[in-house]
Design an enzyme around this catalytic site. Structure first.
Site, PDB file in Angstrom:
ATOM      1  N   LYS B  32     -20.290  26.789  -2.726  1.00  0.00           N
ATOM      2  CA  LYS B  32     -21.669  25.973  -3.436  1.00  0.00           C
ATOM      3  C   LYS B  32     -21.805  24.762  -1.967  1.00  0.00           C
ATOM      4  CE  LYS B  32     -21.299  23.375  -7.331  1.00  0.00           C
ATOM      5  NZ  LYS B  32     -21.026  22.476  -8.539  1.00  0.00           N
ATOM      6  N   SER B 109     -23.075  23.114 -12.967  1.00  0.00           N
ATOM      7  CA  SER B 109     -23.404  22.940 -11.825  1.00  0.00           C
ATOM      8  C   SER B 109     -23.549  24.209 -10.875  1.00  0.00           C
ATOM      9  CB  SER B 109     -23.834  21.490 -10.648  1.00  0.00           C
ATOM     10  OG  SER B 109     -22.201  21.658 -10.063  1.00  0.00           O
ATOM     11  N   SER B 133     -18.180  22.372 -14.531  1.00  0.00           N
ATOM     12  CA  SER B 133     -18.874  22.921 -13.593  1.00  0.00           C
ATOM     13  C   SER B 133     -19.247  23.950 -12.855  1.00  0.00           C
ATOM     14  CB  SER B 133     -20.584  21.922 -12.328  1.00  0.00           C
ATOM     15  OG  SER B 133     -21.011  21.736 -12.521  1.00  0.00           O
TER      16      SER B 133
END
Lengths: 401, 401
Positions: B32, B109, B133
């Site tokens: 990420k 996210s 997330s």
């Protein structure tokens, strides 16, 4: 298009030839990217707006009227996103250069139009003014600028922001051009007469920075000399002048939140943090606050019309501050916007016409003086600007770039 | 890089070869874009963040640990802007495809990491979880996902969002890989034992959509069959479960507003309207509201730890809703986020470890089941996932793309 000032919308090259004959024949003008020009997307300063709208089918009324009068469109200029902003910073398209103060902002939201005119790239330019978007860049860039009486110049083909505040305005470098263009947009002959009386709004001068009042003092002194009927007055008969901006903000933001609500919900658009902040309250203003602001607006209009009595004009600084730095922090931008609205709210709230006169200078930085006229007194105001220019404009040579 | 899922950050190609030997040798993982990878800018899902930050000088702890264990970085994945978001829509970089439900959002996210794992592009991927997330995209994409005990896996080299909530998590497609990667990140041996007791949180199931409860009912039935000590309980002994999310939001938003305040003021960054909304309150939460939320958090931790008693786990839907459509309106996004937080706030507020188990299906759409463990019970939770997989995972063949 060569665009050393960064005044035009990046990636666009919008030109339209004007009529062969007409009062503005041979002149070029720039169009704030809030007005429709047939065949082009009206981008409104936000890439997600541009992406979610089709090209305009016809010209906006103001564009068509100027083309018919012989002037040619030279390009579409950068605006603060969806016209929300007063300093002229656009995080998507860049901040147009203020040719009179290159480290400082040009003012907004009609930033690119003011930049292009001040830099001599075009003869004049169209802007819009809901909360100060012509007056502020005119002041910051040292230009003549008109916010007309609300409703006086048709807004057809213009992006709606806040319908009871939206107006079509324009910029020029000198008073002669100011009168030529004004005559076409108003459809009236423009005279050249000093005002019979001037009211100097002491409470408006009272909230301005020393840099502003110092720059305007010699202008006021010359004004008193040429217009004997110049006297001091307080605009706000009770309470503070800042009340006016508070009520303007309530009404204007309620309207623009209504305007943009569905588009924002549909598109989830990207905004700079400055502009996103305008939607923070999400229209949750209590109804009684809106009603109170509407009542204040009616009283404010009566108050001002009464003071002017169809013949006098109100004199005040256009903005209470000089332009801020281009690299200002968000908190500085917000403070500046809040300060500017304190004075631009007056004509916003009352729907009155206002002209910026580029008569003040603070160490080379333009400081605008404003006259607010009675409803419908637009042509008279422009005529006053024409009469005042030879008497009041600084004899210092103004550099163009 | 070929990126049919749109999972990786556009314009980047970040690859780092892992050590020749190690327990993860030969595996590839995605990172990420909130974790530092030496020599690359950590973009955090926002182009203005990327532009205002220098390349990382060293790898984040989690990246370095996985490289040392033999796995190789295959790329940096899209994240919701500065990790604020739970549906996985990024207006700057695009919304990664949910390979298990192509018309629906992947969840966020850690959207790109979940997409890349679910699509079979990498063996596993790093995510982060402050408010849900990792858990949300794991649920929406049908993956195993861990949010560890707060503080259990070092956050060094990770963008700070809300320090008392930020955790490092990861995704895999199957329980075997879930255990292999977990063993490296936790530095512990992972067993394969069913929990001695399960508490089914009836109030958490009670606020879920019928599509969710219907999908999880057969899983719960199988669970009761294999773990006899499964009984119902209410998590919230007084008041509603929604109180938990209210307090989580107060504390998390107070923290992230502190985190980003100076950067926002300096850069005036562009955000989607969804993310800008998170800053609408501008940190103006009254001190007594914050204090009340802190007191609630202490009581909530005691309540949950008491229920679990170092041996039981709490069973609940990971999210109370299925993934929403990719083209959802902003108001639908906001409603979905608000719903999801109602359940993800539990482990967020208590700092407890939570695993998503991809055991539920609603017409082909993944519906995640969650187990929340006691503080420090991360390895045990992963071992439970491993023990449960052959007993509880749907026998329906799951298409990979």
């Amino acid at each position: 298009m060569k665009d050393a000032l960064g005044a035009f919308v990046p990636g666009t090259d919008v030109r339209v030839q004007g009529s062969a004959e007409g009062p503005l024949s041979g002149l070029s003008f720039a169009v704030k990217d809030l007005f429709d020009v047939a065949g082009h997307v009206t981008g409104c300063g936000n890439p997600d707006w541009a992406e979610s709208h089709a090209p305009a089918e016809s010209h906006a009324w103001a564009v068509r009227t100027l083309l018919d009068a012989g002037a040619s469109v030279a390009g579409k200029t950068i605006t603060d996103e969806i016209s929300l902003g007063l300093v002229g910073i656009n995080r998507h398209h860049g901040t147009p250069v203020n040719p009179r103060a290159r480290d400082l902002v040009p003012g907004g939201s009609s930033s690119g139009s003011a930049s292009a005119v001040a830099g001599g790239v075009v003869d004049f330019a169209l802007g819009t003014d809901s909360g100060g978007s012509v007056r502020t860049p005119a002041s910051f860039c040292g230009l003549y600028g008109l916010r007309p009486t609300h409703g006086r110049i048709p807004v057809e083909g213009l992006m709606t922001q806040a319908p009871s505040f939206d107006t079509v305005g324009y910029f020029t470098r000198d008073a002669g051009m100011f009168a030529r263009v004004g005559s076409v947009l108003l459809g009236e002959t423009i005279g050249e007469d000093l005002p019979p009386g001037i009211l100097v709004a002491t409470d408006c001068f009272g909230i301005a920075d020393a840099a502003v009042t110092d720059a305007l003092r010699p202008v006021l002194d010359r004004l008193r000399a040429v217009v004997p009927e110049t006297r001091d007055c307080r605009l706000a008969d009770d309470g503070a002048i800042a009340d006016w901006s508070r009520h303007q903000l309530v009404l204007q933001s309620t309207e623009f939140q209504d305007t943009f609500r569905d588009w924002i919900d549909r598109v989830n658009p990207r905004f700079s943090s400055e502009v996103a902040g305008a939607f923070a309250s999400d229209g949750t203003v209590p109804a009684e606050v809106v009603e109170s602001a509407k009542a204040f607006r009616i009283a404010a209009r009566e108050r001002l019309e009464g003071l002017l009595d169809g013949k006098r004009v109100l004199c005040l600084p256009t903005a209470p501050i000089p332009p801020i730095r281009r690299d200002a922090r968000l908190s500085e931008i917000r403070r500046a916007v809040s300060r500017v609205i304190d004075l631009t709210a007056i004509a916003g709230l009352t729907g009155s016409p206002q002209v910026n006169l580029p008569f003040g200078w603070a160490g080379g930085i333009p400081i605008g003086l404003s006259l607010i006229g009675w409803h419908g007194g637009d042509a008279a105001l422009i005529g006053m600007a024409k009469a005042m220019e030879p008497l009041l404009r600084s004899k210092v040579a103004l550099p163009l770039c």
